[in-house]
Scaffold this motif. Structure first.
Motif, PDB file in Angstrom:
ATOM      1  N   ARG A  98       0.799  -1.226   0.000  1.00 42.40           N
ATOM      2  CA  ARG A  98       0.000   0.000   0.000  1.00 42.40           C
ATOM      3  C   ARG A  98       0.829   1.272   0.000  1.00 42.40           C
ATOM      4  NH1 ARG A  98      -5.048  -0.872   4.026  1.00 42.40           N
ATOM      5  NH2 ARG A  98      -6.198  -2.390   2.788  1.00 42.40           N
ATOM      6  N   ASN A 153      -5.736  -1.509  12.387  1.00 42.98           N
ATOM      7  CA  ASN A 153      -6.128  -1.208  11.002  1.00 42.98           C
ATOM      8  C   ASN A 153      -7.605  -0.838  11.003  1.00 42.98           C
ATOM      9  OD1 ASN A 153      -7.481  -3.682  11.188  1.00 42.98           O
ATOM     10  ND2 ASN A 153      -5.823  -4.775  10.198  1.00 42.98           N
ATOM     11  N   ASN A 154      -8.120  -0.478   9.854  1.00 40.36           N
ATOM     12  CA  ASN A 154      -9.502  -0.001   9.823  1.00 40.36           C
ATOM     13  C   ASN A 154     -10.505  -1.137  10.018  1.00 40.36           C
ATOM     14  OD1 ASN A 154     -11.564   1.892   9.551  1.00 40.36           O
ATOM     15  ND2 ASN A 154     -11.708   1.544   7.347  1.00 40.36           N
ATOM     16  N   ALA A 155     -10.125  -2.352   9.647  1.00 40.11           N
ATOM     17  CA  ALA A 155     -11.002  -3.498   9.917  1.00 40.11           C
ATOM     18  C   ALA A 155     -11.185  -3.641  11.431  1.00 40.11           C
ATOM     19  CB  ALA A 155     -10.413  -4.775   9.311  1.00 40.11           C
ATOM     20  N   ILE A 181     -14.604  -5.810   1.095  1.00 36.21           N
ATOM     21  CA  ILE A 181     -13.529  -4.884   0.748  1.00 36.21           C
ATOM     22  C   ILE A 181     -12.350  -5.636   0.144  1.00 36.21           C
ATOM     23  CG2 ILE A 181     -12.024  -3.056   1.653  1.00 36.21           C
ATOM     24  CD1 ILE A 181     -14.965  -2.406   1.935  1.00 36.21           C
ATOM     25  N   PHE A 185     -12.798  -9.255   4.139  1.00 37.82           N
ATOM     26  CA  PHE A 185     -13.398  -8.279   5.036  1.00 37.82           C
ATOM     27  C   PHE A 185     -14.773  -7.928   4.489  1.00 37.82           C
ATOM     28  CE2 PHE A 185     -14.410  -3.932   6.310  1.00 37.82           C
ATOM     29  CZ  PHE A 185     -14.223  -3.983   7.670  1.00 37.82           C
ATOM     30  N   VAL A 226     -21.150   2.908   5.045  1.00 37.70           N
ATOM     31  CA  VAL A 226     -19.885   2.298   4.632  1.00 37.70           C
ATOM     32  C   VAL A 226     -19.504   2.810   3.254  1.00 37.70           C
ATOM     33  CG1 VAL A 226     -18.664   0.125   4.205  1.00 37.70           C
ATOM     34  CG2 VAL A 226     -20.532   0.195   5.862  1.00 37.70           C
ATOM     35  N   HIS A 227     -18.288   3.286   3.137  1.00 40.69           N
ATOM     36  CA  HIS A 227     -17.775   3.704   1.830  1.00 40.69           C
ATOM     37  C   HIS A 227     -17.632   2.444   0.983  1.00 40.69           C
ATOM     38  CE1 HIS A 227     -14.980   5.153  -1.193  1.00 40.69           C
ATOM     39  NE2 HIS A 227     -15.273   6.376  -0.825  1.00 40.69           N
ATOM     40  N   SER A 229     -15.886   1.808  -1.474  1.00 46.00           N
ATOM     41  CA  SER A 229     -14.487   1.569  -1.850  1.00 46.00           C
ATOM     42  C   SER A 229     -14.296   1.084  -3.268  1.00 46.00           C
ATOM     43  CB  SER A 229     -13.825   0.615  -0.856  1.00 46.00           C
ATOM     44  OG  SER A 229     -13.794   1.227   0.402  1.00 46.00           O
ATOM     45  N   ASP A 268     -17.831   4.341   8.145  1.00 47.09           N
ATOM     46  CA  ASP A 268     -16.560   3.680   7.818  1.00 47.09           C
ATOM     47  C   ASP A 268     -16.147   4.256   6.462  1.00 47.09           C
ATOM     48  OD1 ASP A 268     -14.489   2.123   6.988  1.00 47.09           O
ATOM     49  OD2 ASP A 268     -15.651   0.263   6.827  1.00 47.09           O
ATOM     50  N   GLY A 270     -13.263   4.158   4.942  1.00 47.67           N
ATOM     51  CA  GLY A 270     -12.289   3.427   4.106  1.00 47.67           C
ATOM     52  C   GLY A 270     -10.994   4.192   4.000  1.00 47.67           C
ATOM     53  N   SER A 301      -8.446   4.239   7.200  1.00 41.82           N
ATOM     54  CA  SER A 301      -7.141   3.569   7.263  1.00 41.82           C
ATOM     55  C   SER A 301      -5.994   4.574   7.351  1.00 41.82           C
ATOM     56  CB  SER A 301      -6.913   2.736   6.001  1.00 41.82           C
ATOM     57  OG  SER A 301      -7.785   1.641   5.964  1.00 41.82           O
ATOM     58  N   LYS A 304      -3.937   4.179   3.481  1.00 43.93           N
ATOM     59  CA  LYS A 304      -4.542   4.391   2.159  1.00 43.93           C
ATOM     60  C   LYS A 304      -4.234   5.840   1.763  1.00 43.93           C
ATOM     61  CE  LYS A 304      -7.989   0.697   2.412  1.00 43.93           C
ATOM     62  NZ  LYS A 304      -9.432   0.427   2.560  1.00 43.93           N
TER      63      LYS A 304
HETATM   64  C1  LIG Z   1      -9.969  -0.646   3.156  1.00 48.04           C
HETATM   65  C2  LIG Z   1     -11.250  -0.598   3.878  1.00 48.04           C
HETATM   66  C3  LIG Z   1     -11.402  -1.227   5.122  1.00 48.04           C
HETATM   67  C4  LIG Z   1     -10.294  -2.024   5.741  1.00 48.04           C
HETATM   68  O1  LIG Z   1      -9.270  -1.166   6.162  1.00 48.04           O
HETATM   69  P1  LIG Z   1      -7.861  -1.787   6.585  1.00 48.04           P
HETATM   70  O2  LIG Z   1      -7.103  -0.608   7.101  1.00 48.04           O
HETATM   71  O3  LIG Z   1      -7.283  -2.402   5.374  1.00 48.04           O
HETATM   72  O4  LIG Z   1      -8.118  -2.794   7.641  1.00 48.04           O
HETATM   73  C5  LIG Z   1     -12.610  -1.138   5.761  1.00 48.04           C
HETATM   74  N1  LIG Z   1     -13.623  -0.458   5.222  1.00 48.04           N
HETATM   75  C6  LIG Z   1     -13.525   0.177   4.026  1.00 48.04           C
HETATM   76  C7  LIG Z   1     -14.713   0.903   3.496  1.00 48.04           C
HETATM   77  C8  LIG Z   1     -12.330   0.126   3.317  1.00 48.04           C
HETATM   78  O5  LIG Z   1     -12.220   0.744   2.136  1.00 48.04           O
END
Ligand SMILES: *Cc1c(COP(=O)(O)O)cnc(C)c1O
Length: 482
Positions: A98, A153-155, A181, A185, A226-227, A229, A268, A270, A301, A304
């Motif tokens: 990344r 992390n974002n998860a 995602i 995930f 939720v985005h 992505s 969320d 992303g 995240s 990203k």
């Molecule tokens: C990438 C993403 C995640 C996961 O994030 P990580 O940092 O990879 O764990 C969760 N939700 C959305 C909407 C994302 O785009």
């Protein structure tokens, strides 16, 4: 077994002699130790033995066996996690780690990791401090919120928010946002894991405010946005934006007497950009600040669009973030000192207004195409000087991408060097990825390999040219032998 097979088996060199020859290479010996050299020697001998027994012709000379063992030993001595030149044109390439870090972030990591650090030491009080302290103020300022916390992390961040605020209660989410995602995930799975009861509303392509309003019950704890992505519904589609969700939540909260049971709006996000515009295409992605102004909580995240280390960042009201800090997951998902050091240094670049210049991801996304073209031309000239006319080169327009699930529809104008070689493009690609030294990863299109200059660092150019030069010399060598 034929007589000459026995003779060949007996003629194989002794394992100790092979090890002794390998050990003459001091650096190989240091990297692998005696056991590693012995493993490579035994593997080369047993491979030769198997081929002999199968009736194949095998050169059993000491030199040939040592050569095979040395090749295997060198491969074994290479670190598994190592540098790659990213010539794919995908800026946030999930398979390639990344986000590359800014120089300031790298220095901060080394500084924190080499010795001891203030990780949990409050220098003002000379007493135990909190690791949350290092980034919180910066994050809150950049997001325009009261408070912030960063986890692994974002998860993890998503799981933690759902567990802390919706376990055993209802969380409402649009069917159009129940996305996967990548890397398994999936929003419904994370929901199930957290113990939140998922209430789906709307249809895949369209969800209206009234869908949420009708679904709200006294047991609703959270409206989740939720985005989507790496995917976009294009055409006949409609989603409810977070400010609308905030209005719906506020109306419901008016009706509730128990203030501890407020409906929260959580997005969320992303990617989560701290600057606007992220790219020269303004408004393609909501910023963290915009999202945070509409929601109680926002997560995104660290590696990203932010361009920092792997992390999941949650921003929002202090009272909510405090609950997250006390949640058991905060301990299980906490960041280590290297990540915190990199994150703090990256955030300081934003605070100082230096993000576009010094954060590689932002620099790559925003570099004007003519400047990318110049780099592609420099690369082509270098390749020409190393490959001595053995590769056909063309500098061409290409399309780079943001990647990492961000800006899914954005095609970024870019330039690449297209290289056509004699022989198999598959072999060429495999050689570049597996060579000793730095791996070079590009894209093969119609039998030619494309090296996109947008994701190349200046110091990568020499590396790419050298790798292609090595390949052409090897090809010439094989032709001479044939
Ligand atoms: C990438 C993403 C995640 C996961 O994030 P990580 O940092 O990879 O764990 C969760 N939700 C959305 C909407 C994302 O785009």
């Amino acid at each position: 077994m034929p007589q000459d097979t026995f003779a060949s088996l007996r003629a194989l060199p002794r394992v100790d002699d092979v090890i002794a020859s390998l050990a003459e290479d001091a650096s190989l010996s240091r990297d692998l130790g005696h056991d590693g050299l012995a493993r490579a020697a035994r593997a080369a001998l047993s491979a030769a033995r198997e081929r002999l027994v199968a009736g194949e012709p095998v050169d059993v000379s000491h030199e040939t066996i040592v050569h095979a063992a040395r090749t295997a030993a060198r491969a074994g001595a290479r670190r598994s996690l190592r540098r790659v030149v990213n010539a794919t044109g995908v800026v946030l390439h999930t398979n390639l780690g990344r986000s590359p870090l800014a120089d300031d972030a790298l220095r901060a990591v080394v500084d924190a990791a080499r010795g001891y650090s203030t990780l949990e030491y409050d220098v003002a009080k000379q007493a135990r401090g909190s690791r949350h302290a290092h980034c919180e103020r910066l994050l809150a300022e950049l997001a325009g919120t009261e408070a912030a916390i960063a986890v692994n992390n974002n998860a993890a961040a998503t799981l933690m928010v759902l567990d802390a605020f919706a376990r055993g209660r209802e969380a409402i989410v649009s069917r159009g946002e129940l996305v996967e995602i990548g890397g398994s995930f999936r929003i419904p799975d994370i929901m199930a894991l957290s113990g939140a009861r998922m209430v789906e509303v709307g249809a895949t392509n369209k969800t209206h405010p009234s869908d949420y309003e009708r679904a709200i019950t006294p047991d609703t704890s959270l409206l989740l946005k939720v985005h989507t992505s790496n995917y976009a519904v294009v055409g006949f589609s409609e989603s409810v934006d977070a400010s609308e969700l905030a209005r719906i939540a506020a109306a419901e909260n008016e009706r509730r007497e128990d203030t501890a049971k407020r409906v929260l709006v959580y997005e969320d996000l992303g990617s989560g950009s701290l600057v606007d515009p992220v790219t020269t295409m303004p408004g393609v992605e909501p910023t963290v600040r915009q999202a945070a102004a509409r929601c109680d909580l926002v997560s995104f995240s660290g590696d990203k669009l932010l361009g920092g280390p792997q992390a999941g960042i949650i921003v929002g009201r202090a009272e909510l973030i405090d609950r997250l800090k006390k949640h058991p997951f905060a301990r299980a998902m906490r960041l280590d000192k290297m990540t915190l050091a990199a994150l703090e240094a990256t955030l300081r670049l934003y605070a100082a207004g230096r993000a576009y210049d010094e954060i590689p991801v932002l620099r790559m996304l925003n570099e004007p195409a003519p400047s990318v073209r110049l780099r592609a031309e420099r690369l082509a000239a270098l390749i020409e000087s190393k490959a001595h006319g053995r590769a056909q080169l063309a500098v061409e327009r290409s399309v780079a991408r943001s990647g990492g699930g961000s800006l899914p529809l954005a095609e970024i104008e870019s330039w690449a060097v297209a290289v056509a070689i004699d022989g198999s493009s598959k072999d060429f690609e495999a050689y570049l990825a597996n060579r000793d030294g730095v791996a070079v990863v590009g894209r093969t299109v119609d039998g030619r390999m494309l090296f996109d200059a947008r994701t190349l660092f200046e110091e990568d150019l020499e590396e790419v040219a050298n790798a292609i030069g090595e390949w052409t010399r090897r090809q010439d060598g094989e032709r001479t032998r044939a």
